[in-house]
Design a protein around this motif. Structure first.
Motif, short mmCIF file in Angstrom:
data_model
loop_
_atom_site.label_atom_id
_atom_site.label_comp_id
_atom_site.label_asym_id
_atom_site.label_seq_id
_atom_site.Cartn_x
_atom_site.Cartn_y
_atom_site.Cartn_z
N LYS A 153 0.83 -1.21 0.00
CA LYS A 153 0.00 0.00 0.00
C LYS A 153 0.86 1.26 0.00
CE LYS A 153 -3.80 -2.40 0.21
NZ LYS A 153 -4.54 -2.64 -1.04
N GLU A 172 -9.82 10.60 -0.82
CA GLU A 172 -10.86 9.79 -1.46
C GLU A 172 -10.33 9.13 -2.73
OE1 GLU A 172 -11.23 12.93 -0.48
OE2 GLU A 172 -12.55 12.62 1.26
N MET A 175 -7.96 6.39 -1.72
CA MET A 175 -8.75 5.29 -1.16
C MET A 175 -9.38 4.47 -2.28
SD MET A 175 -9.60 4.26 1.94
CE MET A 175 -10.63 2.90 2.51
N ARG A 176 -9.94 5.16 -3.26
CA ARG A 176 -10.62 4.48 -4.37
C ARG A 176 -9.63 3.70 -5.24
NH1 ARG A 176 -12.81 8.61 -6.19
NH2 ARG A 176 -11.47 9.12 -7.94
N TRP A 179 -7.49 1.00 -2.40
CA TRP A 179 -8.28 0.04 -1.62
C TRP A 179 -9.55 -0.40 -2.35
CZ3 TRP A 179 -5.02 3.44 0.70
CH2 TRP A 179 -4.19 2.94 1.70
N SER A 187 -11.30 5.11 6.12
CA SER A 187 -10.55 6.09 5.35
C SER A 187 -9.28 6.56 6.05
CB SER A 187 -11.43 7.31 5.02
OG SER A 187 -11.90 7.92 6.21
N VAL A 190 -5.52 5.79 4.83
CA VAL A 190 -4.72 6.65 3.96
C VAL A 190 -3.77 7.49 4.80
CG1 VAL A 190 -4.76 8.55 2.30
CG2 VAL A 190 -6.47 6.73 2.14
#
Length: 224
Positions: A153, A172, A175-176, A179, A187, A190
């Motif tokens: 990650k 966001e 994250m999208r 993950w 969230s 991150v």
């Protein structure tokens, strides 16, 4: 290696992404052809996996657009159709390979390895900024005072930041992309991974920092 996976069935997209990431691929996912094309307009990939039957823009249309602009990135088409005519259409449109659903994970990985073999044989890809270097083959981050290996990650976050160094990437968006749309992860993961990366950057003496812009996102900044 970085792959784009365009598959409109969410559960299958999640499963395929997990399979590919376990094999150390970095994967961006799109749920329709239009979204896939947006990724291709702004991103660079080592291989592309396209489902043929997608909303908004089908896989063949995406493939043809790609080849019309001279992009030779290898493409693997996925489809539930098994007719010879469909395979011929896909290959004639510029696909490198064709895989009919359902398929085994081992076969998918073998097809991806085959279509990206030429790219894999090239020298390791390295991304750099300031005195910082990210080795995309070994997941190692290096600077003047040392080298450290990143988790999967952490690597994906750093790679995205380096490839988009002139853009602000929101939490966001990270994250999208990393993950997935339907991830159950909080969230805050991150922020946690950004914190780990900041410590590692400091530890190896990097003159690059991850700057947070309130209510906007993250970007890389070279210290004077």
């Amino acid at each position: 290696m970085r792959l784009l996976l365009a598959e409109d069935e969410r559960s299958l997209s999640r499963a395929l992404r997990a399979i590919l990431e376990r094999s150390n691929y970095t994967v961006d996912t799109a749920l329709d052809g239009d979204e896939a094309w947006q990724y291709l307009e702004y991103g660079s990939y080592d291989g592309i996996i396209l489902d043929i039957m997608m909303p908004k823009l089908d896989g063949i249309a995406v493939l043809r657009r790609l080849r019309e602009r001279g992009d030779l990135t290898p493409v693997l088409l996925l489809t539930a159709k098994a007719e010879v005519e469909d395979k011929v259409l896909g290959l004639d449109s510029g696909a490198n390979d064709y895989l009919t659903k359902p398929f085994h994970a081992e076969e998918l990985l073998a097809r991806v390895r085959a279509m990206t073999r030429e790219k894999a044989a090239q020298p390791d890809i390295r991304l750099g900024l300031g005195n910082l270097t990210l080795d995309c083959a070994s997941f190692e981050l290096s600077a003047e005072e040392g080298v450290c290996r990143l988790s999967n990650k952490e690597f994906q976050i750093m790679e995205l930041l380096l490839r988009n160094r002139k853009r602000l990437l929101s939490a966001e968006h990270l994250m999208r992309q990393i993950w997935g749309y339907d991830s159950e992860a909080d969230s805050n993961v991150v922020w946690v991974n950004i914190s780990y990366l900041r410590r590692k950057l400091q530890r190896i003496g990097a003159n690059v920092q991850i700057r947070a812009v309130r209510n906007a996102g993250y970007t890389l900044e070279v210290s004077e």
